[in-house]
Scaffold this motif. Structure first.
Motif, mmCIF file in Angstrom:
data_model
loop_
_atom_site.group_PDB
_atom_site.id
_atom_site.type_symbol
_atom_site.label_atom_id
_atom_site.label_comp_id
_atom_site.label_asym_id
_atom_site.label_seq_id
_atom_site.Cartn_x
_atom_site.Cartn_y
_atom_site.Cartn_z
ATOM 1 N N PHE A 40 41.232 44.389 51.571
ATOM 2 C CA PHE A 40 40.437 43.271 51.079
ATOM 3 C C PHE A 40 40.086 43.457 49.605
ATOM 4 O O PHE A 40 40.149 42.502 48.827
ATOM 5 C CB PHE A 40 39.168 43.101 51.922
ATOM 6 C CG PHE A 40 38.401 41.860 51.594
ATOM 7 C CD1 PHE A 40 38.921 40.613 51.902
ATOM 8 C CD2 PHE A 40 37.164 41.937 50.978
ATOM 9 C CE1 PHE A 40 38.217 39.459 51.601
ATOM 10 C CE2 PHE A 40 36.453 40.787 50.670
ATOM 11 C CZ PHE A 40 36.977 39.546 50.975
ATOM 12 N N GLY A 41 39.743 44.674 49.220
ATOM 13 C CA GLY A 41 39.436 44.950 47.811
ATOM 14 C C GLY A 41 40.622 44.650 46.900
ATOM 15 O O GLY A 41 40.469 44.075 45.817
ATOM 16 N N ILE A 42 41.812 45.019 47.354
ATOM 17 C CA ILE A 42 43.026 44.755 46.570
ATOM 18 C C ILE A 42 43.266 43.255 46.473
ATOM 19 O O ILE A 42 43.602 42.736 45.395
ATOM 20 C CB ILE A 42 44.235 45.492 47.179
ATOM 21 C CG1 ILE A 42 44.062 46.997 46.974
ATOM 22 C CG2 ILE A 42 45.546 45.003 46.586
ATOM 23 C CD1 ILE A 42 45.032 47.854 47.770
ATOM 24 N N LEU A 43 43.087 42.524 47.578
ATOM 25 C CA LEU A 43 43.255 41.069 47.552
ATOM 26 C C LEU A 43 42.272 40.397 46.603
ATOM 27 O O LEU A 43 42.636 39.492 45.843
ATOM 28 C CB LEU A 43 43.096 40.483 48.957
ATOM 29 C CG LEU A 43 44.227 40.720 49.936
ATOM 30 C CD1 LEU A 43 43.838 40.228 51.330
ATOM 31 C CD2 LEU A 43 45.484 40.016 49.467
ATOM 32 N N VAL A 44 41.016 40.833 46.636
ATOM 33 C CA VAL A 44 40.000 40.271 45.739
ATOM 34 C C VAL A 44 40.364 40.573 44.283
ATOM 35 O O VAL A 44 40.254 39.700 43.413
ATOM 36 C CB VAL A 44 38.592 40.811 46.087
ATOM 37 C CG1 VAL A 44 37.585 40.479 45.007
ATOM 38 C CG2 VAL A 44 38.142 40.258 47.432
ATOM 39 N N ALA A 45 40.828 41.788 44.023
ATOM 40 C CA ALA A 45 41.216 42.149 42.654
ATOM 41 C C ALA A 45 42.374 41.277 42.166
ATOM 42 O O ALA A 45 42.350 40.775 41.033
ATOM 43 C CB ALA A 45 41.589 43.631 42.582
ATOM 44 N N PHE A 46 43.395 41.085 43.009
ATOM 45 C CA PHE A 46 44.523 40.229 42.624
ATOM 46 C C PHE A 46 44.065 38.792 42.387
ATOM 47 O O PHE A 46 44.505 38.141 41.433
ATOM 48 C CB PHE A 46 45.625 40.248 43.691
ATOM 49 C CG PHE A 46 46.591 41.375 43.527
ATOM 50 C CD1 PHE A 46 47.362 41.502 42.379
ATOM 51 C CD2 PHE A 46 46.750 42.311 44.533
ATOM 52 C CE1 PHE A 46 48.260 42.540 42.230
ATOM 53 C CE2 PHE A 46 47.652 43.352 44.398
ATOM 54 C CZ PHE A 46 48.409 43.470 43.235
ATOM 55 N N ALA A 47 43.185 38.286 43.245
ATOM 56 C CA ALA A 47 42.687 36.920 43.078
ATOM 57 C C ALA A 47 41.899 36.792 41.776
ATOM 58 O O ALA A 47 42.071 35.820 41.035
ATOM 59 C CB ALA A 47 41.820 36.524 44.276
ATOM 60 N N ALA A 48 41.061 37.781 41.487
ATOM 61 C CA ALA A 48 40.262 37.749 40.262
ATOM 62 C C ALA A 48 41.154 37.810 39.021
ATOM 63 O O ALA A 48 40.960 37.042 38.068
ATOM 64 C CB ALA A 48 39.255 38.901 40.259
#
Length: 179
Positions: A40-48
């Motif tokens: 989830f952290g990686i997904l949030v980072a990519f989205a940001a």
């Protein structure tokens, strides 16, 4: 009908279900939660990063894109928060002299049968998060692909791998003697 479903997952004092399947150790849920949190952290980072770098190109669509992105991340977050508990409850495996069986799934339940005589290779994998909790995976390779027994305690994983390897070697020796 509902009572039968709950009994299907009931476990006795030895950790076996009523139909002879093994269940996972409760500690595996912690490993799943940590893996899901990292995902989830990686997904949030990519989205940001995506919104930061491409936000100026979206112009009037920026706020709509932001809302959709946040909604998707919330749904993924809910799924990742709930899935370890469901996965743990539904995951079962059984190994005998003829086959390895795995029942697993969150939305769709799969039942994998691997005939022992079709096994080419057995590998025990211990990733960093699983090692933190004393867990390992057993990859069973056949000509048709790879099947994985997941989140087993290391001792059980090593024992299963050794038993499968011994059984395969015995089958090969018996075949050579017969041929």
């Amino acid at each position: 009908m509902t009572l039968v479903m709950f009994n299907e997952f009931a476990v006795d004092e030895t950790g076996m279900t009523s139909d002879g399947y093994h269940r996972l150790q409760p500690s595996c849920k912690k490993a799943m939660y940590i893996q899901n949190a990292l995902t989830f952290g990686i997904l949030v980072a990519f989205a940001a990063v995506g919104l930061l770098f491409f936000g100026d190109r979206l112009d009037s669509w920026y706020h709509t894109t932001l809302i959709i992105t946040v909604a998707i991340l919330v749904l993924i977050g809910i799924y990742l928060a709930v899935s370890p508990q469901i996965f743990y409850r539904r995951y079962r495996y059984r190994i005998d002299s003829e086959k390895a069986e795995i029942r697993r799934g969150i939305v769709t339940i799969t039942h994998v049968l691997v005939p022992i005589e079709r096994i080419h290779q057995v590998v025990v994998l211990k990733g960093p998060i699983n090692r933190m909790f004393g867990l390992a995976n057993v990859n069973i390779t056949t000509a048709g692909g790879v099947t994985t027994l997941e989140y087993l305690d290391i001792e059980t994983a090593e024992s299963i791998a050794a038993m499968l390897n011994d059984t395969v070697v015995k089958l090969l020796k018996d075949r050579d003697l017969d041929g």
